[in-house]
Design an enzyme around this catalytic site. Structure first.
Site, PDB file in Angstrom:
ATOM      1  N   SER A   4       0.142  -2.792   0.902  1.00 33.32           N
ATOM      2  CA  SER A   4      -1.258  -3.177   0.813  1.00 33.32           C
ATOM      3  C   SER A   4      -1.521  -3.668  -0.593  1.00 33.32           C
ATOM      4  O   SER A   4      -0.829  -3.269  -1.544  1.00 33.32           O
ATOM      5  CB  SER A   4      -2.154  -1.968   1.107  1.00 33.32           C
ATOM      6  OG  SER A   4      -3.505  -2.236   0.793  1.00 33.32           O
ATOM      7  N   TYR A  26      -4.402   7.313   1.312  1.00 27.68           N
ATOM      8  CA  TYR A  26      -3.874   6.043   1.831  1.00 27.68           C
ATOM      9  C   TYR A  26      -3.295   5.199   0.706  1.00 27.68           C
ATOM     10  O   TYR A  26      -2.162   4.707   0.794  1.00 27.68           O
ATOM     11  CB  TYR A  26      -4.986   5.281   2.543  1.00 27.68           C
ATOM     12  CG  TYR A  26      -4.578   3.888   2.990  1.00 27.68           C
ATOM     13  CD1 TYR A  26      -3.908   3.699   4.187  1.00 27.68           C
ATOM     14  CD2 TYR A  26      -4.864   2.772   2.202  1.00 27.68           C
ATOM     15  CE1 TYR A  26      -3.529   2.430   4.604  1.00 27.68           C
ATOM     16  CE2 TYR A  26      -4.484   1.500   2.612  1.00 27.68           C
ATOM     17  CZ  TYR A  26      -3.812   1.336   3.802  1.00 27.68           C
ATOM     18  OH  TYR A  26      -3.425   0.071   4.201  1.00 27.68           O
TER      19      TYR A  26
END
Length: 270
Positions: free
Chosen positions: A162, A175
């Site tokens: 990400s 996360y």
């Protein structure tokens, strides 16, 4: 734009993988497994790989999503499996040996995202689900499937991280930490497997998926915040750049996070 780090990563893998470039357009392309492939960017990448002639399998936890994906894309092979469970790794390996013995590309895409506020109560189960799915699963599944990958041409591991691997959003602390750790693991794996296995990182920007609906609902109105890509637009660019031989594929606004890293933290977390 590819910076010096990306250029070095590309060169690190390109020679060995691209030397096996297909000589005939009609030749069957590689077998691909995409985890978390029943929806979101996983399904969009599966569709894009299918369109380009790959033999594609997906796995996921939700049988209804898998059935819907198969209905929309009949060429997909599907298996219900939770990559956070080690026992499912063995089942998945056995299934692949029978269904997709020419597997050469593993795409570790499955992910879970929770907004966690440590100023209050955060459940251990929620924390563990992110750690197990986002970090332990891709590491362990890579170890489990590498023997199968290396038996085929152009063995490749793709880790989907990400833009938040490079600068975290404090709203999603676990996360972001798992994606930063997966980025680190990818660098080390690439170094260890140089000349044997191509190792690719794909870092998406904000993509319109169901990963975290609450966060998406709070995002600024269109035109007042970072652009949000459709899953299909993301997948088209990601797979095209994969085929071009890039080893670090950072897309859209994730490029700014890659370039500036934690220097953006205060701006992202007012």
């Amino acid at each position: 734009m590819i910076d010096a780090r990306q250029a070095r990563a590309k060169a690190h893998n390109e020679a060995s993988w691209m030397s096996g470039e297909r000589k005939m357009s009609g030749e069957r392309k590689s077998g691909v497994l995409i985890t978390g492939g029943g929806s979101g960017i996983g399904l969009a990448m599966a569709a894009e790989f299918l369109k380009r002639g790959y033999d594609v399998a997906i796995c996921g936890r939700d049988p209804e999503r898998l059935a819907a994906a198969k209905g929309k894309h009949p060429g997909l092979r599907t298996m219900e499996a939770d990559v956070a469970r080690s026992e499912d790794h063995a089942r998945l390996a056995s299934w692949l040996a029978a269904e997709l013995p020419h597997l050469s590309v593993l795409v570790n895409n499955a992910g879970i995202m929770h907004a966690s506020d440590f100023r209050g109560s955060v459940g251990l189960g929620e924390i563990r689900s992110e750690l197990d799915t986002n970090l332990l699963a891709p590491v362990a599944l890579t170890a489990a499937l590498l023997p199968m990958l290396v038996r085929n041409e152009k063995p490749t591991v793709v880790n989907v991280t990400s833009g938040l691997a490079f600068c975290p959003s404090a709203e999603f602390p676990v996360y972001c930490a798992t994606k930063a750790a997966l980025h680190s693991f990818t660098l080390s794996l690439r170094h260890q497997l140089t000349g044997r296995v191509r190792v690719v990182e794909i870092a998406p920007p904000i993509v319109a998926t169901g990963l975290d609906k609450r966060s998406q609902a709070r995002r600024p109105a269109e035109g007042s915040g970072p652009p949000v890509l459709s899953a299909e637009t993301f997948a088209s660019e990601a797979v095209q750049r994969f085929e071009q031989g890039e080893a670090e594929i950072v897309i859209g606004v994730a490029n700014g996070l890659r370039q500036r890293g934690e220097a953006l933290f205060a701006d992202m977390n007012p």
